[in-house]
Design an enzyme around this catalytic site. Structure first.
Site, PDB file in Angstrom:
ATOM      1  N   HIS A   1       0.799  -1.227   0.000  1.00 42.01           N
ATOM      2  CA  HIS A   1       0.000   0.000   0.000  1.00 42.01           C
ATOM      3  C   HIS A   1       0.833   1.279   0.000  1.00 42.01           C
ATOM      4  O   HIS A   1       0.290   2.372  -0.064  1.00 42.01           O
ATOM      5  CB  HIS A   1      -0.952   0.029   1.192  1.00 42.01           C
TER       6      HIS A   1
HETATM    7  C1  UD1 Z   1      -2.073   5.107   6.266  1.00 44.17           C
HETATM    8  C2  UD1 Z   1      -0.765   5.545   6.911  1.00 44.17           C
HETATM    9  C3  UD1 Z   1       0.277   4.450   6.727  1.00 44.17           C
HETATM   10  C4  UD1 Z   1      -0.230   3.123   7.219  1.00 44.17           C
HETATM   11  C5  UD1 Z   1      -1.533   2.802   6.524  1.00 44.17           C
HETATM   12  C6  UD1 Z   1      -2.098   1.482   6.990  1.00 44.17           C
HETATM   13  C7  UD1 Z   1      -0.290   7.968   6.857  1.00 44.17           C
HETATM   14  C8  UD1 Z   1       0.552   9.008   6.235  1.00 44.17           C
HETATM   15  N1  UD1 Z   1      -0.218   6.757   6.291  1.00 44.17           N
HETATM   16  O1  UD1 Z   1      -1.859   5.044   4.866  1.00 44.17           O
HETATM   17  O2  UD1 Z   1       1.429   4.789   7.463  1.00 44.17           O
HETATM   18  O3  UD1 Z   1       0.734   2.108   6.954  1.00 44.17           O
HETATM   19  O4  UD1 Z   1      -2.467   3.851   6.803  1.00 44.17           O
HETATM   20  O5  UD1 Z   1      -3.265   1.161   6.329  1.00 44.17           O
HETATM   21  O6  UD1 Z   1      -0.975   8.243   7.820  1.00 44.17           O
HETATM   22  N2  UD1 Z   1      -9.343   4.543   2.292  1.00 44.17           N
HETATM   23  C9  UD1 Z   1     -10.571   3.944   2.246  1.00 44.17           C
HETATM   24  N3  UD1 Z   1     -11.080   3.495   3.423  1.00 44.17           N
HETATM   25  C10 UD1 Z   1     -10.436   3.626   4.602  1.00 44.17           C
HETATM   26  C11 UD1 Z   1      -9.194   4.263   4.619  1.00 44.17           C
HETATM   27  C12 UD1 Z   1      -8.648   4.708   3.460  1.00 44.17           C
HETATM   28  O7  UD1 Z   1     -11.178   3.788   1.201  1.00 44.17           O
HETATM   29  O8  UD1 Z   1     -10.984   3.176   5.632  1.00 44.17           O
HETATM   30  C13 UD1 Z   1      -8.760   5.017   1.022  1.00 44.17           C
HETATM   31  C14 UD1 Z   1      -9.018   6.472   0.790  1.00 44.17           C
HETATM   32  O9  UD1 Z   1      -9.439   6.654  -0.510  1.00 44.17           O
HETATM   33  C15 UD1 Z   1      -7.683   7.138   0.973  1.00 44.17           C
HETATM   34  C16 UD1 Z   1      -6.678   6.014   0.733  1.00 44.17           C
HETATM   35  O10 UD1 Z   1      -7.362   4.800   1.057  1.00 44.17           O
HETATM   36  O11 UD1 Z   1      -7.501   8.198   0.106  1.00 44.17           O
HETATM   37  C17 UD1 Z   1      -5.467   6.172   1.578  1.00 44.17           C
HETATM   38  O12 UD1 Z   1      -5.826   6.280   2.980  1.00 44.17           O
HETATM   39  P1  UD1 Z   1      -4.952   7.177   4.006  1.00 44.17           P
HETATM   40  O13 UD1 Z   1      -5.434   7.003   5.386  1.00 44.17           O
HETATM   41  O14 UD1 Z   1      -4.831   8.538   3.492  1.00 44.17           O
HETATM   42  O15 UD1 Z   1      -3.520   6.556   3.914  1.00 44.17           O
HETATM   43  P2  UD1 Z   1      -3.068   5.039   3.836  1.00 44.17           P
HETATM   44  O16 UD1 Z   1      -2.511   4.825   2.485  1.00 44.17           O
HETATM   45  O17 UD1 Z   1      -4.134   4.118   4.334  1.00 44.17           O
END
Ligand code: UD1
Length: 378
Positions: free
Chosen positions: A223
């Site tokens: 990811h």
């Molecule tokens: C975040 C953390 C990362 C961690 C990871 C574990 C930061 C900078 N990064 O990254 O360190 O390893 O979580 O999962 O804080 N999304 C959904 N549903 C959710 C959550 C996210 O659809 O419940 C999608 C959203 O479209 C979002 C994307 O995933 O834009 C990324 O989510 P985000 O929380 O921004 O960062 P992660 O890549 O999950």
């Protein structure tokens, strides 16, 4: 090193506020809350920032890990880094002003961690950082920025391994603020592994519908923006996985970020030997890790869990903030070079396994040490 407990006056009673936001935080807060619950004079509040909000990225973890329902949910959701961090800050500040905690505990390296630490530092509220001191020395990683800033702001820093103490010393953090306690993520693993394995034996798991046999499959998670946001890189990784899946079936629970990026690639992805599935629960994933012949990942926590479980792990990154998983554990960095990934996977599948051991203090008791230190007024 751990503090001389008897020299500290008792700090009780205490109001402690925990802040979590994203999936890897949940495994860390669970044992710390449980350990602090043993102290009658500690009142705990849990704030979920809502950075992760899908049922299978959040609620399922609260249920399986036995974390109490959050007292407050800031519901920040997804947005750019600046917006997400700013939203946590502006929504968290009134919570701190209203609840007046004596200590705020933040976990790991996600955006919610640094945002909450900044709010507390500006309000003059003490902050403790659980999983302090880890460094990848790669500032292109958003998590590295979060780690550096959080550690500069924290009043108490709980490290999982000696390298964390060395990093903090080099950055000028006074050693009196730093406590080597061990790895809280492993506390959760130690507690729940027997339940996960029992569930596997009893055939209770969602993933067993895939008909996987112990030791007969590889497990993949990816990811990191550096791997999945670049279409050429992601396509190269998927090609390498397709090759490896001709030797051993692969199960790949796909993170929402990765799911979005894969959709944009427009490739034929899931096959009978490379199965892409939705994110799975903690217990499902733990049992799957334990029985995997090989794990391929870019996650931080999975490098640690495979090291504890003694399962070979190939990390698709140039660096790691968790070097003990390489020096002592089962982890190998293959970088972003797919030829190295293919070769390393082939060697492991041919039975080449390096000697490995569990790092010191990864014994399931890190949270108890944290609770003792806090109760003693560290
Ligand atoms: C975040 C953390 C990362 C961690 C990871 C574990 C930061 C900078 N990064 O990254 O360190 O390893 O979580 O999962 O804080 N999304 C959904 N549903 C959710 C959550 C996210 O659809 O419940 C999608 C959203 O479209 C979002 C994307 O995933 O834009 C990324 O989510 P985000 O929380 O921004 O960062 P992660 O890549 O999950």
């Amino acid at each position: 090193m751990t503090a001389p407990l008897l020299l500290c006056p008792s700090a009780l009673p205490l109001k402690i506020l925990h802040v979590v936001g994203a999936r890897p935080n949940f495994m860390k807060v669970a044992p710390v809350m449980a350990a602090l619950a043993q102290y009658a004079d500690v009142k705990q509040t849990l704030v979920h920032t809502g950075q992760h909000y899908d049922v299978n990225m959040s609620d399922v973890f609260f249920q399986q890990l036995g974390i109490p329902a959050p007292d407050v949910n800031l519901e920040v959701g997804s947005s750019s880094h600046a917006q997400q961090t700013a939203q946590v800050m502006s929504r968290f500040e009134p919570v701190v002003l209203e609840r007046k905690p004596d200590l705020v505990l933040v976990y790991g390296d996600v955006n919610s961690t640094v945002a909450a630490a900044l709010v507390c530092a500006k309000l003059g509220v003490r902050v403790g950082h659980v999983e302090a001191g880890l460094r990848s020395f790669d500032r292109t990683m958003p998590e590295e920025i979060n780690r550096l800033v959080t550690d500069q702001l924290a009043d108490i820093l709980f490290t999982p391994s000696e390298d964390g103490n060395a990093n903090l010393a080099r950055e000028g953090i006074p050693s009196e603020k730093v406590y080597l306690v061990g790895n809280v993520m492993i506390d959760t693993l130690v507690r729940l592994l027997p339940i996960a394995l029992e569930g596997w034996r009893a055939g209770k798991f969602q993933v067993q519908d895939l008909e996987v046999e112990p030791g007969q499959y590889a497990l993949v998670t990816l990811h990191r923006p550096s791997n999945v946001d670049d279409p050429a890189m992601l396509a190269g990784i998927m090609e390498a996985l397709a090759d490896i899946s001709q030797r051993i079936p692969i199960i790949f629970p796909v993170h929402p970020r990765t799911r979005q990026r894969l959709a944009a690639l427009n490739l034929q992805l899931s096959t009978s030997s490379l199965q892409l599935i939705d994110p799975i629960s903690y217990l499902d994933f733990l049992a799957l890790q334990r029985h995997a012949a090989l794990v391929i990942t870019d996650s931080g926590g999975i490098q640690e869990e495979t090291t504890y479980l003694g399962v070979p792990c190939l990390t698709v990154r140039e660096n790691t903030e968790r070097p003990v998983t390489v020096t002592l554990g089962t982890n190998q960095l293959v970088g972003r070079d797919m030829a190295r990934l293919r070769q390393a996977a082939a060697r492991i599948l041919a039975g080449e396994v390096r000697p490995h051991q569990i790092p010191p203090l990864w014994d399931g008791k890190a949270s108890e040490r944290i609770a003792e230190l806090i109760a003693a007024g560290c």
